[in-house]
Design an enzyme around this catalytic site. Structure first.
Site, PDB file in Angstrom:
ATOM      1  N   TYR A  72      76.190 140.207 -40.391  1.00 18.90           N
ATOM      2  CA  TYR A  72      76.560 140.897 -39.144  1.00 18.90           C
ATOM      3  C   TYR A  72      75.487 141.909 -38.763  1.00 18.90           C
ATOM      4  CZ  TYR A  72      79.596 143.085 -35.658  1.00 18.90           C
ATOM      5  OH  TYR A  72      80.121 143.552 -34.491  1.00 18.90           O
ATOM      6  N   PHE A 124      65.860 135.214  -9.062  1.00 18.89           N
ATOM      7  CA  PHE A 124      66.718 134.077  -9.417  1.00 18.89           C
ATOM      8  C   PHE A 124      68.177 134.418  -9.085  1.00 18.89           C
ATOM      9  CE2 PHE A 124      69.220 131.576 -12.529  1.00 18.89           C
ATOM     10  CZ  PHE A 124      68.908 130.330 -12.026  1.00 18.89           C
ATOM     11  N   ASP A 125      69.018 133.384  -8.848  1.00 18.91           N
ATOM     12  CA  ASP A 125      70.390 133.663  -8.365  1.00 18.91           C
ATOM     13  C   ASP A 125      71.231 134.540  -9.289  1.00 18.91           C
ATOM     14  OD1 ASP A 125      69.434 130.924  -8.289  1.00 18.91           O
ATOM     15  OD2 ASP A 125      71.407 130.315  -9.017  1.00 18.91           O
ATOM     16  N   ASP A 215      61.099 139.199 -15.394  1.00 20.96           N
ATOM     17  CA  ASP A 215      62.071 138.152 -15.713  1.00 20.96           C
ATOM     18  C   ASP A 215      61.234 137.009 -16.275  1.00 20.96           C
ATOM     19  OD1 ASP A 215      63.723 135.957 -15.753  1.00 20.96           O
ATOM     20  OD2 ASP A 215      64.541 136.235 -13.748  1.00 20.96           O
ATOM     21  N   ALA A 217      61.689 134.043 -18.141  1.00 20.10           N
ATOM     22  CA  ALA A 217      62.169 132.724 -18.584  1.00 20.10           C
ATOM     23  C   ALA A 217      61.028 131.730 -18.829  1.00 20.10           C
ATOM     24  CB  ALA A 217      63.149 132.163 -17.558  1.00 20.10           C
ATOM     25  N   LYS A 258      64.578 128.535 -21.867  1.00 22.60           N
ATOM     26  CA  LYS A 258      63.427 127.892 -21.231  1.00 22.60           C
ATOM     27  C   LYS A 258      62.239 127.974 -22.194  1.00 22.60           C
ATOM     28  CE  LYS A 258      66.148 128.894 -17.562  1.00 22.60           C
ATOM     29  NZ  LYS A 258      67.376 129.691 -17.665  1.00 22.60           N
ATOM     30  N   HIS A 450      78.004 126.520  -5.340  1.00 23.80           N
ATOM     31  CA  HIS A 450      77.375 125.232  -5.622  1.00 23.80           C
ATOM     32  C   HIS A 450      77.879 124.589  -6.922  1.00 23.80           C
ATOM     33  CE1 HIS A 450      74.909 128.175  -7.676  1.00 23.80           C
ATOM     34  NE2 HIS A 450      74.396 127.224  -8.435  1.00 23.80           N
TER      35      HIS A 450
END
Ligand code: F0G
Length: 458
Positions: A72, A124-125, A215, A217, A258, A450
């Site tokens: 843990y 990004f969304d 960001d 990714a 990614k 979507h």
């Protein structure tokens, strides 16, 4: 003669996939309400829905899974990952999360307040979602060339420095907690940001006292484009380039699914201890204790290896070549795509492809359905459905680009699969003038529609 491109790996384990008949697919897509997210994966032959968490791990990553430490607190897997992050990005502090959007949630819980303004390059969304959820506003400062699919600008992910300075000089800087630079810029087509642009963003932001957050990714794919396209970087290694990139940032969020080449996971990392301490509180509440934060020890171990593989200099050439292989085939057949081809996906300009389908009938989604019916290939709409309705007027928001994204999972498909995708699109392109009708909405969610939208043919 130069030796042709070939993968820098051989295959040790395979997963069977099957072709279906057009009649089967007609039935399945009708049941799925013309929403590709509703298909079962066995109903898909070649799955280009996303490159997120869908790649193949190496034997070394699987070996690292076996030595994962599930303690843990204070596991060796946590320290392995901490070391990788420190070596590659230069950050002293990091917090693991279950995926990229969770890192956004935790970091933004510290940084973003009601009424804030956060500039960036086509957020990004999920990033935009986490900003808008906090009653703040994301301002898109991407260069205009990004929205012209024919422009061959080598760094279409760049931020327009004039647009950025306009935000900095007209908004109270206390209301701008950060600028977010997305590497590569997914929304504009997996397009890279140049080193020069990162440097300028950092210098300007320091002048105004604003944090720079990457960001990250697809950070390694971005580094590869810098190596190939930017003057002065040809002789530098990917690791050197990544180290310089991150010297122009204060913190990062990461979707490890990614460029971590793992199936699940994320993290955030930062230079500042105080920011780390504040984020830790939210991490413990939302994700888990600081040394696992939503990840199993084995998954942290696999990620620690994946981050080195993605930057080791062998992997990226193959990766980007494969995406380009598909893109070049389409370009040869005059199929309209975002040019130059980006890092993780080929983006088809649906408005130019299906000229007779009205924009009210969801052009890119119509093309996505055609491609599925033609060959069992699943792509994803990056267009009007994704853009949602305006929160105030409830009218459809028509984005500047209406695209079908074909995202290529890492180390997963061969170029024979890419050939199938290309020929399927060619067949549709040849009969494109017969396609005049699109889709209409039967039912939709108020936000992120979507994923669950139900559609029928017009
Ligand atoms: N940032 C970027 C640029 C992304 O592309 C994604 C995810 C995220 C953040 C969120 O990360 O999924 O781990 O929570 N993109 C996926 C895609 C879903 O298909 O492009 P996540």
């Amino acid at each position: 003669m130069d030796l042709p491109f070939a993968e820098s790996y051989k295959i040790k384990m395979v997963e069977p996939i099957y072709r279906s008949s057009r009649e089967q697919r007609e039935e399945w897509i009708k049941t799925a309400k013309y929403n590709l997210f509703n298909l079962k994966s066995e109903q898909v032959y070649i799955d280009l829905l996303t490159d997120s968490g869908t790649g193949a791990m190496s034997d070394r990553q699987w070996a690292a899974i076996m030595t994962g430490d599930e303690s843990y607190a204070g596991s060796s897997s946590y320290y392995n990952l901490k070391n990788s992050i420190n070596k590659i990005f230069g950050f002293d502090y990091f917090l693991p999360t279950h995926q990229g959007r969770a890192a956004e949630n935790v970091l933004f819980s510290v940084l973003v307040k009601d009424g804030d303004v956060i500039p960036g390059n086509s957020h990004f969304d999920t990033t935009k979602g986490h900003i808008e959820f906090r009653n703040a506003r994301a301002v898109d400062c991407t260069i205009d060339e990004a929205f012209d699919t024919e422009s061959m600008h080598p760094f279409k992910g760049n931020i327009d420095m004039e647009k950025l300075e306009k935000v900095y000089s007209t908004v109270d800087t206390k209301k701008i907690p950060m600028v977010i630079v997305t590497l590569t810029c997914n929304t504009s087509g997996g397009q890279p940001v140049s080193m020069k642009n990162m440097r300028e963003i950092y210098e300007l932001s320091k002048k105004y006292g604003i944090k720079v957050v990457f960001d990250s990714a697809r950070f390694a794919e971005n580094a590869w484009f810098i190596q190939q396209r930017e003057e002065g970087y040809r002789e530098k290694t990917i690791k050197q380039i990544v180290a310089e990139m991150y010297s122009y940032s204060d913190a990062m969020t990461m979707s490890s699914k990614k460029d971590g080449i793992v199936n699940i996971g994320g993290f955030m990392a930062m230079r500042n201890e105080d920011l780390y301490n504040q984020a830790s509180v939210f991490n413990i509440m939302f994700e888990g204790f600081n040394t696992y934060g939503g990840m199993a020890g084995r998954d942290m171990n696999a990620l620690a290896v994946g981050l080195h593989e993605v930057t080791d200099g062998h992997y990226l050439g193959n990766r980007i070549e494969q995406v380009k292989y598909l893109g070049d085939k389409l370009i040869n057949w005059k199929i309209p795509v975002q040019k130059p081809i980006g890092g993780h996906a080929v983006f088809i300009d649906a408005t130019k492809f299906l000229k007779h389908v009205p924009k009210e009938e969801y052009i890119a989604q119509t093309l996505a359905i055609e491609l599925y019916l033609e060959a069992g290939v699943r792509g994803v709409e990056v267009g009007t459905l994704l853009a949602d309705r305006d929160p105030k007027t409830k009218e459809n928001r028509y984005p500047r680009l209406e695209m079908l994204r074909l995202a290529i999972p890492r180390r997963t498909y061969t170029n024979n699969h890419m050939n199938v995708v290309a020929v399927a699109l060619k067949n549709i392109f040849e009969r494109r003038n017969e396609i005049t009708k699109g889709l209409k909405i039967l039912d939709e969610a108020p936000i992120m529609r979507h994923f669950s939208v139900k559609l029928e043919r017009v």
